[in-house]
Design a protein around this motif. Structure first.
Motif, PDB file in Angstrom:
ATOM      1  N   THR A   1       0.965  10.806  17.835  1.00 46.66           N
ATOM      2  CA  THR A   1       1.576  11.955  17.170  1.00 46.66           C
ATOM      3  C   THR A   1       2.746  11.595  16.267  1.00 46.66           C
ATOM      4  N   ASN A   2       3.447  10.524  16.548  1.00 44.49           N
ATOM      5  CA  ASN A   2       4.617  10.170  15.746  1.00 44.49           C
ATOM      6  C   ASN A   2       4.229   9.072  14.764  1.00 44.49           C
ATOM      7  N   THR A   3       3.892   9.481  13.582  1.00 40.78           N
ATOM      8  CA  THR A   3       3.514   8.515  12.545  1.00 40.78           C
ATOM      9  C   THR A   3       4.598   8.397  11.485  1.00 40.78           C
ATOM     10  N   ALA A   4       5.748   9.008  11.758  1.00 45.74           N
ATOM     11  CA  ALA A   4       6.852   8.943  10.793  1.00 45.74           C
ATOM     12  C   ALA A   4       7.405   7.519  10.748  1.00 45.74           C
ATOM     13  N   MET A   5       7.381   6.947   9.573  1.00 48.22           N
ATOM     14  CA  MET A   5       7.906   5.604   9.373  1.00 48.22           C
ATOM     15  C   MET A   5       8.849   5.658   8.182  1.00 48.22           C
ATOM     16  N   SER A   6       9.737   4.689   8.120  1.00 46.54           N
ATOM     17  CA  SER A   6      10.682   4.663   7.011  1.00 46.54           C
ATOM     18  C   SER A   6       9.922   4.454   5.701  1.00 46.54           C
ATOM     19  N   PRO A   7      10.422   5.050   4.624  1.00 46.62           N
ATOM     20  CA  PRO A   7       9.766   4.863   3.315  1.00 46.62           C
ATOM     21  C   PRO A   7       9.683   3.390   2.920  1.00 46.62           C
TER      22      PRO A   7
ATOM     23  N   GLN B   1       4.007  -1.793   3.584  1.00 41.32           N
ATOM     24  CA  GLN B   1       2.629  -1.793   4.070  1.00 41.32           C
ATOM     25  C   GLN B   1       1.647  -1.585   2.923  1.00 41.32           C
ATOM     26  N   MET B   2       1.983  -0.692   2.009  1.00 38.22           N
ATOM     27  CA  MET B   2       1.107  -0.461   0.851  1.00 38.22           C
ATOM     28  C   MET B   2       0.990  -1.736   0.021  1.00 38.22           C
ATOM     29  N   GLU B   3       2.098  -2.430  -0.174  1.00 39.63           N
ATOM     30  CA  GLU B   3       2.063  -3.679  -0.950  1.00 39.63           C
ATOM     31  C   GLU B   3       1.205  -4.732  -0.256  1.00 39.63           C
ATOM     32  N   TRP B   4       1.360  -4.848   1.062  1.00 35.80           N
ATOM     33  CA  TRP B   4       0.536  -5.800   1.816  1.00 35.80           C
ATOM     34  C   TRP B   4      -0.946  -5.451   1.658  1.00 35.80           C
ATOM     35  N   ARG B   5      -1.270  -4.176   1.856  1.00 40.57           N
ATOM     36  CA  ARG B   5      -2.674  -3.748   1.781  1.00 40.57           C
ATOM     37  C   ARG B   5      -3.266  -3.976   0.394  1.00 40.57           C
ATOM     38  N   GLU B   6      -2.496  -3.668  -0.626  1.00 39.61           N
ATOM     39  CA  GLU B   6      -2.970  -3.909  -1.989  1.00 39.61           C
ATOM     40  C   GLU B   6      -3.234  -5.384  -2.228  1.00 39.61           C
ATOM     41  N   ALA B   7      -2.338  -6.237  -1.745  1.00 39.57           N
ATOM     42  CA  ALA B   7      -2.510  -7.683  -1.908  1.00 39.57           C
ATOM     43  C   ALA B   7      -3.765  -8.158  -1.185  1.00 39.57           C
ATOM     44  N   VAL B   8      -4.010  -7.627   0.009  1.00 35.75           N
ATOM     45  CA  VAL B   8      -5.206  -8.005   0.769  1.00 35.75           C
ATOM     46  C   VAL B   8      -6.457  -7.536   0.049  1.00 35.75           C
ATOM     47  N   GLU B   9      -6.455  -6.299  -0.428  1.00 34.64           N
ATOM     48  CA  GLU B   9      -7.613  -5.761  -1.144  1.00 34.64           C
ATOM     49  C   GLU B   9      -7.910  -6.559  -2.405  1.00 34.64           C
ATOM     50  N   GLU B  10      -6.863  -6.877  -3.158  1.00 31.75           N
ATOM     51  CA  GLU B  10      -7.050  -7.630  -4.397  1.00 31.75           C
ATOM     52  C   GLU B  10      -7.592  -9.032  -4.115  1.00 31.75           C
ATOM     53  N   ALA B  11      -7.017  -9.702  -3.136  1.00 34.12           N
ATOM     54  CA  ALA B  11      -7.471 -11.058  -2.801  1.00 34.12           C
ATOM     55  C   ALA B  11      -8.900 -11.032  -2.276  1.00 34.12           C
TER      56      ALA B  11
ATOM     57  N   LEU C   1       6.764   1.864   4.826  1.00 32.33           N
ATOM     58  CA  LEU C   1       5.489   2.339   4.281  1.00 32.33           C
ATOM     59  C   LEU C   1       5.186   1.690   2.936  1.00 32.33           C
ATOM     60  N   MET C   2       6.198   1.524   2.115  1.00 29.61           N
ATOM     61  CA  MET C   2       6.011   0.866   0.818  1.00 29.61           C
ATOM     62  C   MET C   2       5.588  -0.591   1.025  1.00 29.61           C
TER      63      MET C   2
END
Length: 177
Positions: free
Chosen positions: A89-95, A101-111, A98-99
Protein backbone atom coordinates in the motif's frame (compact mmCIF):
# COMPACT_ATOMS: atom_id res chain seq x y z
CA UNK A 1 15.37 -33.68 19.60
CA UNK A 2 13.49 -30.57 20.61
CA UNK A 3 13.05 -27.40 18.63
CA UNK A 4 10.82 -24.59 19.84
CA UNK A 5 8.64 -23.73 16.86
CA UNK A 6 7.63 -20.43 18.47
CA UNK A 7 11.10 -18.91 18.68
CA UNK A 8 12.18 -16.42 16.06
CA UNK A 9 14.57 -17.47 13.30
CA UNK A 10 17.55 -15.73 14.88
CA UNK A 11 17.06 -17.64 18.14
CA UNK A 12 16.47 -20.84 16.18
CA UNK A 13 19.93 -20.53 14.63
CA UNK A 14 21.58 -19.13 17.76
CA UNK A 15 22.36 -15.81 16.08
CA UNK A 16 21.99 -12.25 17.34
CA UNK A 17 18.92 -10.41 16.09
CA UNK A 18 20.75 -8.09 13.70
CA UNK A 19 20.73 -7.24 10.01
CA UNK A 20 24.49 -7.74 9.76
CA UNK A 21 24.79 -11.48 9.86
CA UNK A 22 27.62 -13.97 9.98
CA UNK A 23 26.61 -15.97 6.91
CA UNK A 24 29.04 -18.77 7.70
CA UNK A 25 27.56 -19.17 11.19
CA UNK A 26 24.06 -19.20 9.66
CA UNK A 27 25.02 -21.89 7.18
CA UNK A 28 26.72 -24.01 9.86
CA UNK A 29 23.73 -23.70 12.19
CA UNK A 30 21.38 -24.63 9.35
CA UNK A 31 23.40 -27.74 8.53
CA UNK A 32 23.48 -28.69 12.20
CA UNK A 33 19.74 -28.30 12.58
CA UNK A 34 19.07 -30.12 9.32
CA UNK A 35 21.08 -33.05 10.62
CA UNK A 36 18.82 -33.14 13.69
CA UNK A 37 15.42 -32.67 12.10
CA UNK A 38 15.62 -34.09 8.60
CA UNK A 39 12.59 -36.38 8.11
CA UNK A 40 14.77 -39.25 6.84
CA UNK A 41 16.33 -39.50 10.30
CA UNK A 42 12.88 -40.08 11.77
CA UNK A 43 11.38 -42.49 9.24
CA UNK A 44 11.29 -45.27 11.83
CA UNK A 45 9.21 -43.24 14.31
CA UNK A 46 5.44 -42.94 14.69
CA UNK A 47 3.35 -40.93 12.25
CA UNK A 48 2.98 -38.15 14.81
CA UNK A 49 6.75 -37.93 15.30
CA UNK A 50 7.30 -37.97 11.53
CA UNK A 51 4.87 -35.06 11.12
CA UNK A 52 6.62 -33.18 13.90
CA UNK A 53 9.97 -33.79 12.22
CA UNK A 54 8.54 -32.45 8.97
CA UNK A 55 7.30 -29.32 10.78
CA UNK A 56 10.72 -28.79 12.31
CA UNK A 57 12.49 -29.28 8.99
CA UNK A 58 10.07 -26.87 7.30
CA UNK A 59 10.61 -24.25 10.02
CA UNK A 60 14.40 -24.61 9.78
CA UNK A 61 14.34 -24.26 5.98
CA UNK A 62 11.97 -21.28 6.13
CA UNK A 63 14.25 -19.59 8.66
CA UNK A 64 17.33 -20.24 6.55
CA UNK A 65 15.68 -18.85 3.39
CA UNK A 66 14.54 -15.75 5.28
CA UNK A 67 17.81 -14.96 7.02
CA UNK A 68 20.18 -15.62 4.15
CA UNK A 69 18.59 -13.00 1.85
CA UNK A 70 19.19 -9.41 2.97
CA UNK A 71 15.82 -8.08 1.82
CA UNK A 72 13.85 -10.90 3.46
CA UNK A 73 16.00 -10.59 6.61
CA UNK A 74 15.30 -6.84 6.82
CA UNK A 75 11.57 -7.39 6.35
CA UNK A 76 11.62 -10.07 9.04
CA UNK A 77 13.48 -7.81 11.48
CA UNK A 78 10.89 -5.09 10.89
CA UNK A 79 8.11 -7.61 11.43
CA UNK A 80 9.72 -8.68 14.73
CA UNK A 81 9.89 -5.00 15.73
CA UNK A 82 6.16 -4.65 15.00
CA UNK A 83 6.67 -2.40 11.99
CA UNK A 84 4.39 -2.85 9.02
CA UNK A 85 6.43 -2.10 5.91
CA UNK A 86 3.16 -1.53 4.00
CA UNK A 87 4.83 -2.86 0.87
CA UNK A 88 1.56 -3.30 -0.99
CA UNK A 89 0.00 0.00 0.00
CA UNK A 90 2.84 2.46 0.62
CA UNK A 91 4.44 3.14 -2.73
CA UNK A 92 5.34 6.74 -1.93
CA UNK A 93 8.99 7.28 -2.73
CA UNK A 94 11.07 10.41 -2.91
CA UNK A 95 11.05 12.14 -6.31
CA UNK A 96 14.85 11.83 -6.46
CA UNK A 97 14.67 8.07 -5.95
CA UNK A 98 11.92 7.68 -8.54
CA UNK A 99 13.91 9.73 -11.04
CA UNK A 100 16.97 7.59 -10.37
CA UNK A 101 14.90 4.43 -10.96
CA UNK A 102 13.57 5.80 -14.24
CA UNK A 103 17.12 6.55 -15.39
CA UNK A 104 18.27 3.05 -14.46
CA UNK A 105 15.32 1.47 -16.27
CA UNK A 106 15.85 3.56 -19.38
CA UNK A 107 19.53 2.60 -19.45
CA UNK A 108 18.62 -1.09 -19.12
CA UNK A 109 15.98 -0.86 -21.85
CA UNK A 110 18.33 0.96 -24.21
CA UNK A 111 21.21 -1.46 -23.63
CA UNK A 112 18.90 -4.43 -24.02
CA UNK A 113 17.31 -3.09 -27.21
CA UNK A 114 20.76 -2.37 -28.67
CA UNK A 115 22.01 -5.82 -27.56
CA UNK A 116 24.89 -4.17 -25.69
CA UNK A 117 25.96 -6.95 -23.37
CA UNK A 118 28.96 -5.01 -22.07
CA UNK A 119 26.72 -2.05 -21.16
CA UNK A 120 24.27 -4.36 -19.34
CA UNK A 121 27.17 -5.96 -17.47
CA UNK A 122 28.42 -2.49 -16.48
CA UNK A 123 24.93 -1.54 -15.29
CA UNK A 124 24.84 -4.81 -13.36
CA UNK A 125 28.12 -4.00 -11.57
CA UNK A 126 27.06 -0.43 -10.81
CA UNK A 127 23.70 -1.55 -9.48
CA UNK A 128 25.36 -4.17 -7.26
CA UNK A 129 27.56 -1.45 -5.78
CA UNK A 130 24.51 0.74 -5.24
CA UNK A 131 22.65 -2.15 -3.57
CA UNK A 132 25.61 -2.66 -1.20
CA UNK A 133 25.38 1.01 -0.20
CA UNK A 134 21.65 0.73 0.44
CA UNK A 135 22.14 -2.48 2.48
CA UNK A 136 24.82 -0.68 4.53
CA UNK A 137 22.33 2.10 5.20
CA UNK A 138 19.75 -0.51 6.18
CA UNK A 139 22.21 -2.14 8.58
CA UNK A 140 22.84 1.24 10.20
CA UNK A 141 19.12 1.92 10.53
CA UNK A 142 18.23 -1.52 11.90
CA UNK A 143 21.26 -2.46 14.01
CA UNK A 144 22.61 0.84 15.28
CA UNK A 145 19.96 3.55 15.08
CA UNK A 146 16.85 1.37 15.56
CA UNK A 147 15.19 3.66 13.01
CA UNK A 148 12.54 1.17 11.98
CA UNK A 149 10.38 3.63 10.04
CA UNK A 150 13.41 4.78 8.05
CA UNK A 151 14.38 1.14 7.54
CA UNK A 152 10.90 0.38 6.19
CA UNK A 153 11.42 3.09 3.57
CA UNK A 154 14.88 1.69 2.76
CA UNK A 155 13.39 -1.81 2.40
CA UNK A 156 10.97 -0.45 -0.19
CA UNK A 157 13.90 1.16 -2.04
CA UNK A 158 15.85 -2.10 -1.91
CA UNK A 159 12.88 -3.93 -3.41
CA UNK A 160 13.01 -1.61 -6.43
CA UNK A 161 16.75 -2.21 -6.75
CA UNK A 162 16.38 -5.99 -6.50
CA UNK A 163 13.66 -5.96 -9.16
CA UNK A 164 15.84 -3.89 -11.45
CA UNK A 165 18.72 -6.30 -10.84
CA UNK A 166 16.45 -9.16 -11.93
CA UNK A 167 15.52 -7.27 -15.08
CA UNK A 168 19.18 -6.78 -15.95
CA UNK A 169 19.88 -10.47 -15.32
CA UNK A 170 16.95 -11.45 -17.55
CA UNK A 171 18.09 -9.10 -20.31
CA UNK A 172 21.60 -10.59 -20.16
CA UNK A 173 20.25 -14.14 -20.30
CA UNK A 174 18.02 -13.26 -23.25
CA UNK A 175 20.93 -11.74 -25.17
CA UNK A 176 23.28 -14.61 -24.39
CA UNK A 177 20.76 -17.17 -25.70
Amino acid sequence: MSIDLTQDFFALFGLPRRFKLDETALEQAWHGLQAQVHPDRHAHLSDLEKRLSMQWATRVNEGFRTLRKPLARAQYLLELAGVDTALETNTAMSPAFLMEQMEWREAVEEAGAAAEISELEDLHRRLLAHAREVRAQLAQQLDDDHDFEGAADTVRRLMFIDKLQQEIDEALIALEN
